[in-house]
Enzyme design. Structure first.
Site, mmCIF file in Angstrom:
data_model
loop_
_atom_site.group_PDB
_atom_site.id
_atom_site.type_symbol
_atom_site.label_atom_id
_atom_site.label_comp_id
_atom_site.label_asym_id
_atom_site.label_seq_id
_atom_site.Cartn_x
_atom_site.Cartn_y
_atom_site.Cartn_z
ATOM 1 N N HIS A 228 31.542 15.534 53.824
ATOM 2 C CA HIS A 228 32.456 16.602 54.240
ATOM 3 C C HIS A 228 33.269 16.147 55.438
ATOM 4 O O HIS A 228 32.707 15.726 56.438
ATOM 5 C CB HIS A 228 31.672 17.855 54.654
ATOM 6 C CG HIS A 228 31.101 18.593 53.495
ATOM 7 N ND1 HIS A 228 30.664 19.882 53.590
ATOM 8 C CD2 HIS A 228 30.912 18.227 52.207
ATOM 9 C CE1 HIS A 228 30.222 20.283 52.409
ATOM 10 N NE2 HIS A 228 30.349 19.289 51.563
ATOM 11 N N TYR B 12 31.205 28.819 58.499
ATOM 12 C CA TYR B 12 30.480 29.496 59.579
ATOM 13 C C TYR B 12 31.228 30.794 59.852
ATOM 14 O O TYR B 12 32.391 30.761 60.277
ATOM 15 C CB TYR B 12 30.462 28.635 60.847
ATOM 16 C CG TYR B 12 29.479 27.484 60.780
ATOM 17 C CD1 TYR B 12 29.786 26.310 60.111
ATOM 18 C CD2 TYR B 12 28.238 27.577 61.396
ATOM 19 C CE1 TYR B 12 28.880 25.266 60.058
ATOM 20 C CE2 TYR B 12 27.323 26.535 61.351
ATOM 21 C CZ TYR B 12 27.653 25.385 60.678
ATOM 22 O OH TYR B 12 26.754 24.354 60.630
ATOM 23 N N PRO C 221 19.263 26.506 64.465
ATOM 24 C CA PRO C 221 19.886 25.674 63.428
ATOM 25 C C PRO C 221 21.410 25.742 63.341
ATOM 26 O O PRO C 221 22.014 25.015 62.560
ATOM 27 C CB PRO C 221 19.246 26.193 62.129
ATOM 28 C CG PRO C 221 18.758 27.564 62.450
ATOM 29 C CD PRO C 221 18.447 27.587 63.906
ATOM 30 N N LYS D 10 21.331 20.423 63.884
ATOM 31 C CA LYS D 10 20.943 19.244 64.659
ATOM 32 C C LYS D 10 19.478 18.830 64.603
ATOM 33 O O LYS D 10 19.148 17.712 65.000
ATOM 34 C CB LYS D 10 21.283 19.484 66.143
ATOM 35 C CG LYS D 10 22.763 19.542 66.438
ATOM 36 C CD LYS D 10 23.398 18.207 66.177
ATOM 37 C CE LYS D 10 24.889 18.244 66.379
ATOM 38 N NZ LYS D 10 25.617 17.306 65.553
ATOM 39 N N TYR E 35 29.633 18.079 66.440
ATOM 40 C CA TYR E 35 29.102 18.400 65.111
ATOM 41 C C TYR E 35 28.827 17.133 64.285
ATOM 42 O O TYR E 35 27.780 17.021 63.652
ATOM 43 C CB TYR E 35 30.077 19.328 64.365
ATOM 44 C CG TYR E 35 29.443 20.010 63.180
ATOM 45 C CD1 TYR E 35 28.617 21.124 63.350
ATOM 46 C CD2 TYR E 35 29.629 19.525 61.890
ATOM 47 C CE1 TYR E 35 28.002 21.735 62.271
ATOM 48 C CE2 TYR E 35 29.026 20.134 60.805
ATOM 49 C CZ TYR E 35 28.213 21.240 61.002
ATOM 50 O OH TYR E 35 27.594 21.842 59.930
#
Ligand SMILES: Cc1cc2nc3c(=O)[nH]c(=O)nc-3n(C[C@H](O)[C@H](O)[C@H](O)COP(=O)(O)OP(=O)(O)OC[C@H]3O[C@@H](n4cnc5c(N)ncnc54)[C@H](O)[C@@H]3O)c2cc1C
Length: 392
Positions: free
Chosen positions: A73, A202, A294, A298, A386
């Site tokens: 991604h 998200y 979460p 990570k 990220y």
């Protein structure tokens, strides 16, 4: 009585990868796991691998299936107020990306590599206790197949997760604990349906956070913010789909694909760190030493980062007697641990509804989200954390 160089407690990602990286350097280890193989291989947890995690698994020769089946991604979506905003992870980080590949698949690959190499990996051990941690020859006692066993080693690696025994074996008062509990949890489901978006979504919503993720082209992973004391029995399938449709709804034509729910569970949200990560000859790695909520994806990546540092330090110590890496292990890892703690806390604080929070909080969250979606500097902060920072 068995002898080995490194006694590893726990066959999660941390313990299995440590055993593999040590073997590549010619260091022997024995891995002790409380559960059976089928259970460990079926445990659905994390699924987002940072670029550095993928690179390490590839270099270590356990990345073939990951490259065949993992979904790369290059972006993710932040969704709020009925609109999606794409964060172009790769463009903002000089081409870095994340790979979606289930933790249980990583675990299967590592178990296969361990067994193919003839490495010691004992499942269904029971009653693990640690002894003589400050001496030159610590021991691990346990029961296996009905007999009492003792493993004598030079070093013990505590890779037995948050509820393991290694952290607890360190004398009280030696470790400092830093923690934060969040007033919410995640209800996670795995549904047999093609993902409704190619990238992760998200979503910030008045009714609470939602996340659309995936494990494969036919399996969607979805999460809903719920109360920490909710029971899965209070979440029948219809309620889950209703809530997901409401929170993820957009002003355009986006629709959520629905399918049979094959897995359902509630995960508490917690930030937790112990310092230091070492006591005498025992070294803690992964969830045994730290937990992150979460939201930043990570936990697994941090476990991998710890064992990369630990395996190199142990390699140098066994080969040349050089203890510099082991002496610096805790401090080196804690720099990344705290960077990741901050990022995970920041993502969590920006995206969840805090019970009892006043309208001021909501205004701040929306302002932060709009900033991340409109400023290249703010978007880069999210993106580089990220995909995983190379240096911390
Ligand atoms: C329910 C749950 C859901 C999660 N979901 C996500 C997610 O969606 N996204 C995300 O990024 N992260 C998630 N995480 C976090 C991520 O999965 C962990 O950070 C990761 O598993 C850490 O790996 P580890 O090897 O350190 O620990 P673990 O994977 O916990 O492995 C520890 C191993 O030690 C074994 N063990 C424990 N006690 C003993 C003992 N006494 N003797 C021998 N063996 C023992 C355990 O059975 C286990 O196999 C989740 C964690 C949990 C618990």
């Amino acid at each position: 009585m068995m002898d080995t160089q490194v006694g590893i407690v726990g066959a999660g990602p941390a313990g299995l990868l440590l055993a593999h990286l040590l073997r590549l350097q010619g260091v022997e280890s024995v891995v002790l796991e409380a559960r059976d193989r089928a259970y460990v291989e079926a445990r659905v947890r994390a699924g987002v691998l940072e670029q550095g995690t993928v690179d390490l698994l590839s270099e270590a020769g356990v990345g073939d299936r990951l490259h065949r089946e993992g979904l790369v991604h290059q972006g993710l979506e932040l969704r709020f107020d009925g609109r999606g905003h794409r964060i172009d992870l790769s463009e903002l980080t000089g081409g870095r990306a994340i790979t979606v590949y289930g933790q249980q698949e990583v675990v299967k690959d590592l178990i296969a590599a361990r067994l193919d190499a003839g490495g010691e990996l004992l499942f269904e051990v029971d009653g693990v206790t640690l002894h003589d941690l400050e001496g030159e020859a610590p021991t691990v006692r346990f029961r296996h197949e009905g007999s009492e066993e003792e493993l004598r080693c030079a070093v013990v690696a505590g890779c037995d997760g948050f509820h393991g025994v290694c952290r607890e074996a360190i004398p009280a008062g030696t470790l400092s604990v830093y923690e934060r509990e969040y007033p919410f949890a995640w209800l996670g489901i795995l549904a047999e349906v093609a993902p409704s978006s190619e990238e992760l979504i998200y979503c910030y919503h008045e009714r609470g956070f939602a996340l659309h993720s995936m494990r494969s082209p036919r399996l969607t992973r979805l999460y809903l913010q719920c109360a920490p004391d909710d029971d899965v029995a209070e979440w029948p399938d219809d309620r889950i789909w209703d809530e997901l449709r409401t929170r993820l709804a957009t002003d355009d034509q986006w629709t959520l694909g629905e399918g049979p729910i094959v897995e359902k569970g509630i995960t508490p949200m917690r930030s937790f760190v112990v310092e230091p990560l070492r006591f005498g000859r025992v070294f803690l790695a992964g969830d045994a030493a730290h937990i992150v909520p979460p939201t930043g994806a990570k936990g697994l990546n941090l476990a991998v980062a710890d064992v990369r540092v630990l395996s190199e330090a142990l390699g140098a110590w066994f080969a040349q007697g050089d203890s510099a890496g082991l002496d610096a292990y805790s401090e080196t890892c804690l720099r990344r641990v705290w960077r990741v703690q901050h990022f995970s806390w920041w993502m969590t604080s920006m995206l969840h509804r805090f019970p009892g929070g006043d309208p001021f909080d909501g205004r701040l969250q929306r302002s932060q989200l709009r900033y991340v979606c409109s400023s290249r500097a703010a978007a880069t902060t999210l993106a580089e954390n990220y995909v995983g920072l190379e240096l911390v």
